[in-house]
Design a protein around this motif. Sequence first.
Motif, PDB file in Angstrom:
ATOM      1  N   THR A 130       0.853  -1.192   0.000  1.00 18.31           N
ATOM      2  CA  THR A 130       0.000   0.000   0.000  1.00 18.31           C
ATOM      3  C   THR A 130       0.887   1.240   0.000  1.00 18.31           C
ATOM      4  O   THR A 130       2.031   1.203   0.452  1.00 18.31           O
ATOM      5  N   VAL A 131       0.329   2.342  -0.498  1.00 21.62           N
ATOM      6  CA  VAL A 131       1.080   3.593  -0.530  1.00 21.62           C
ATOM      7  C   VAL A 131       1.108   4.213   0.864  1.00 21.62           C
ATOM      8  O   VAL A 131       0.192   4.004   1.669  1.00 21.62           O
ATOM      9  N   ALA A 132       2.153   4.977   1.151  1.00 18.57           N
ATOM     10  CA  ALA A 132       2.292   5.596   2.468  1.00 18.57           C
ATOM     11  C   ALA A 132       1.463   6.863   2.599  1.00 18.57           C
ATOM     12  O   ALA A 132       1.101   7.256   3.705  1.00 18.57           O
ATOM     13  N   ILE A 133       1.156   7.504   1.479  1.00 19.41           N
ATOM     14  CA  ILE A 133       0.440   8.784   1.482  1.00 19.41           C
ATOM     15  C   ILE A 133      -1.033   8.518   1.224  1.00 19.41           C
ATOM     16  O   ILE A 133      -1.381   7.829   0.249  1.00 19.41           O
ATOM     17  N   SER A 134      -1.891   9.059   2.034  1.00 24.28           N
ATOM     18  CA  SER A 134      -3.324   8.792   1.885  1.00 24.28           C
ATOM     19  C   SER A 134      -3.921   9.551   0.705  1.00 24.28           C
ATOM     20  O   SER A 134      -3.477  10.646   0.353  1.00 24.28           O
ATOM     21  N   ASP A 135      -4.919   8.945   0.094  1.00 22.87           N
ATOM     22  CA  ASP A 135      -5.740   9.580  -0.945  1.00 22.87           C
ATOM     23  C   ASP A 135      -4.967   9.962  -2.204  1.00 22.87           C
ATOM     24  O   ASP A 135      -5.243  10.994  -2.824  1.00 22.87           O
ATOM     25  N   ILE A 136      -3.994   9.136  -2.606  1.00 21.77           N
ATOM     26  CA  ILE A 136      -3.290   9.427  -3.859  1.00 21.77           C
ATOM     27  C   ILE A 136      -3.469   8.306  -4.891  1.00 21.77           C
ATOM     28  O   ILE A 136      -2.939   8.406  -6.000  1.00 21.77           O
ATOM     29  N   GLU A 137      -4.225   7.274  -4.538  1.00 22.28           N
ATOM     30  CA  GLU A 137      -4.346   6.132  -5.445  1.00 22.28           C
ATOM     31  C   GLU A 137      -4.967   6.532  -6.784  1.00 22.28           C
ATOM     32  O   GLU A 137      -4.469   6.144  -7.855  1.00 22.28           O
ATOM     33  N   TYR A 160      -4.584  14.505 -22.037  1.00 22.54           N
ATOM     34  CA  TYR A 160      -5.773  14.742 -21.211  1.00 22.54           C
ATOM     35  C   TYR A 160      -5.593  14.152 -19.815  1.00 22.54           C
ATOM     36  O   TYR A 160      -5.828  14.819 -18.798  1.00 22.54           O
ATOM     37  N   TYR A 161      -5.166  12.895 -19.759  1.00 25.27           N
ATOM     38  CA  TYR A 161      -5.003  12.245 -18.464  1.00 25.27           C
ATOM     39  C   TYR A 161      -3.822  12.816 -17.693  1.00 25.27           C
ATOM     40  O   TYR A 161      -3.850  12.885 -16.447  1.00 25.27           O
ATOM     41  N   LEU A 162      -2.775  13.268 -18.400  1.00 28.16           N
ATOM     42  CA  LEU A 162      -1.651  13.906 -17.717  1.00 28.16           C
ATOM     43  C   LEU A 162      -2.090  15.223 -17.086  1.00 28.16           C
ATOM     44  O   LEU A 162      -1.687  15.544 -15.961  1.00 28.16           O
ATOM     45  N   HIS A 163      -2.931  15.976 -17.798  1.00 29.05           N
ATOM     46  CA  HIS A 163      -3.448  17.229 -17.246  1.00 29.05           C
ATOM     47  C   HIS A 163      -4.292  16.952 -15.999  1.00 29.05           C
ATOM     48  O   HIS A 163      -4.157  17.657 -14.979  1.00 29.05           O
ATOM     49  N   ARG A 164      -5.147  15.957 -16.059  1.00 29.10           N
ATOM     50  CA  ARG A 164      -5.963  15.605 -14.889  1.00 29.10           C
ATOM     51  C   ARG A 164      -5.071  15.162 -13.728  1.00 29.10           C
ATOM     52  O   ARG A 164      -5.351  15.500 -12.565  1.00 29.10           O
ATOM     53  N   TYR A 165      -4.023  14.427 -14.036  1.00 28.75           N
ATOM     54  CA  TYR A 165      -3.068  13.998 -13.011  1.00 28.75           C
ATOM     55  C   TYR A 165      -2.452  15.210 -12.306  1.00 28.75           C
ATOM     56  O   TYR A 165      -2.395  15.273 -11.070  1.00 28.75           O
ATOM     57  N   GLU A 166      -2.003  16.192 -13.098  1.00 29.88           N
ATOM     58  CA  GLU A 166      -1.353  17.368 -12.519  1.00 29.88           C
ATOM     59  C   GLU A 166      -2.337  18.198 -11.695  1.00 29.88           C
ATOM     60  O   GLU A 166      -1.987  18.709 -10.626  1.00 29.88           O
ATOM     61  N   VAL A 167      -3.563  18.343 -12.172  1.00 24.95           N
ATOM     62  CA  VAL A 167      -4.564  19.120 -11.447  1.00 24.95           C
ATOM     63  C   VAL A 167      -4.893  18.452 -10.111  1.00 24.95           C
ATOM     64  O   VAL A 167      -4.932  19.111  -9.056  1.00 24.95           O
ATOM     65  N   GLU A 168      -5.142  17.158 -10.132  1.00 23.34           N
ATOM     66  CA  GLU A 168      -5.504  16.451  -8.909  1.00 23.34           C
ATOM     67  C   GLU A 168      -4.328  16.400  -7.927  1.00 23.34           C
ATOM     68  O   GLU A 168      -4.526  16.493  -6.710  1.00 23.34           O
ATOM     69  N   LEU A 169      -3.112  16.270  -8.459  1.00 25.09           N
ATOM     70  CA  LEU A 169      -1.941  16.251  -7.583  1.00 25.09           C
ATOM     71  C   LEU A 169      -1.734  17.618  -6.936  1.00 25.09           C
ATOM     72  O   LEU A 169      -1.427  17.705  -5.739  1.00 25.09           O
ATOM     73  N   ALA A 170      -1.907  18.691  -7.711  1.00 24.82           N
ATOM     74  CA  ALA A 170      -1.780  20.038  -7.145  1.00 24.82           C
ATOM     75  C   ALA A 170      -2.821  20.266  -6.050  1.00 24.82           C
ATOM     76  O   ALA A 170      -2.525  20.861  -5.007  1.00 24.82           O
ATOM     77  N   ARG A 171      -4.044  19.772  -6.274  1.00 26.81           N
ATOM     78  CA  ARG A 171      -5.091  19.905  -5.265  1.00 26.81           C
ATOM     79  C   ARG A 171      -4.734  19.130  -3.996  1.00 26.81           C
ATOM     80  O   ARG A 171      -4.915  19.637  -2.883  1.00 26.81           O
ATOM     81  N   ARG A 172      -4.221  17.925  -4.173  1.00 25.26           N
ATOM     82  CA  ARG A 172      -3.857  17.101  -3.006  1.00 25.26           C
ATOM     83  C   ARG A 172      -2.685  17.725  -2.236  1.00 25.26           C
ATOM     84  O   ARG A 172      -2.679  17.712  -0.995  1.00 25.26           O
ATOM     85  N   MET A 173      -1.712  18.291  -2.934  1.00 24.01           N
ATOM     86  CA  MET A 173      -0.602  18.953  -2.249  1.00 24.01           C
ATOM     87  C   MET A 173      -1.084  20.197  -1.511  1.00 24.01           C
ATOM     88  O   MET A 173      -0.597  20.516  -0.422  1.00 24.01           O
ATOM     89  N   GLY A 174      -2.040  20.905  -2.108  1.00 26.65           N
ATOM     90  CA  GLY A 174      -2.618  22.054  -1.424  1.00 26.65           C
ATOM     91  C   GLY A 174      -3.299  21.654  -0.134  1.00 26.65           C
ATOM     92  O   GLY A 174      -3.203  22.352   0.885  1.00 26.65           O
ATOM     93  N   GLN A 175      -3.984  20.517  -0.155  1.00 28.61           N
ATOM     94  CA  GLN A 175      -4.634  20.021   1.058  1.00 28.61           C
ATOM     95  C   GLN A 175      -3.599  19.641   2.117  1.00 28.61           C
ATOM     96  O   GLN A 175      -3.822  19.823   3.319  1.00 28.61           O
TER      97      GLN A 175
END
Length: 208
Positions: A130-137, A160-175
């Motif tokens: 399992t990953v060590a960081i929560s909510d990144i799967e 398209y999927y790379l853009h979604r990856y970057e957006v969701e990752l930026a949101r998760r890092m902000g959290q």
Amino acid sequence: TVTLIKVWLNDKYQDITRRCEWSALIDYNYTFSCTAAGGATYTLPTRFDHELFVANITDGSKLDRYNEGNWFNERATAYNAGRIFSGTSSRYIILREANQILLDPQPDATKTIAFPYKLAYSGLSSDSDTVAISDIETIMELGAISEGMAYKKQFQKADYYLHRYEVELARRMGQENSQINQKYQFIPEGYHMPFPTRFSGESSYDTI
């Protein structure tokens, strides 16, 4: 394809772990003892990525970080017969090639050094890992899909999927960085100004 998916997921997991100071990857309680007999260098901890800070908690003092170049620029004159004088350590260098931390001055007594550090990436291999960081799967899956689409030469879908990856990752890092009870600010550390040295160098006056 099953083999490639595992590679792509690990690629994105590695990318995510390097993007942020994830709390789940911080070993906050790590300490080590330095002694007069132990010399100036000590082995870095397992899975060391980078340190958060280094402090002498026996005496209650912080150690300043130097890199190899500015340390030699400032401390080369302190060498005497191939070694630096002993005392209470006030500086350190991370020697990545040797997997060591160098303390300066070399300790002249036993001290406890607090050394909280970020754990380096460790890949997933077993199906039960399992990953060590929560909510990144889901974020990892978006990145892996992007790589899969690129592998199939469907580059528009890959983008398209790379853009979604970057957006969701930026949101998760902000959290991670902007929680209700804390503020996040990046403050770059400046270069240390040279400090005054003795007229006689690091040798005592009776040796002149």
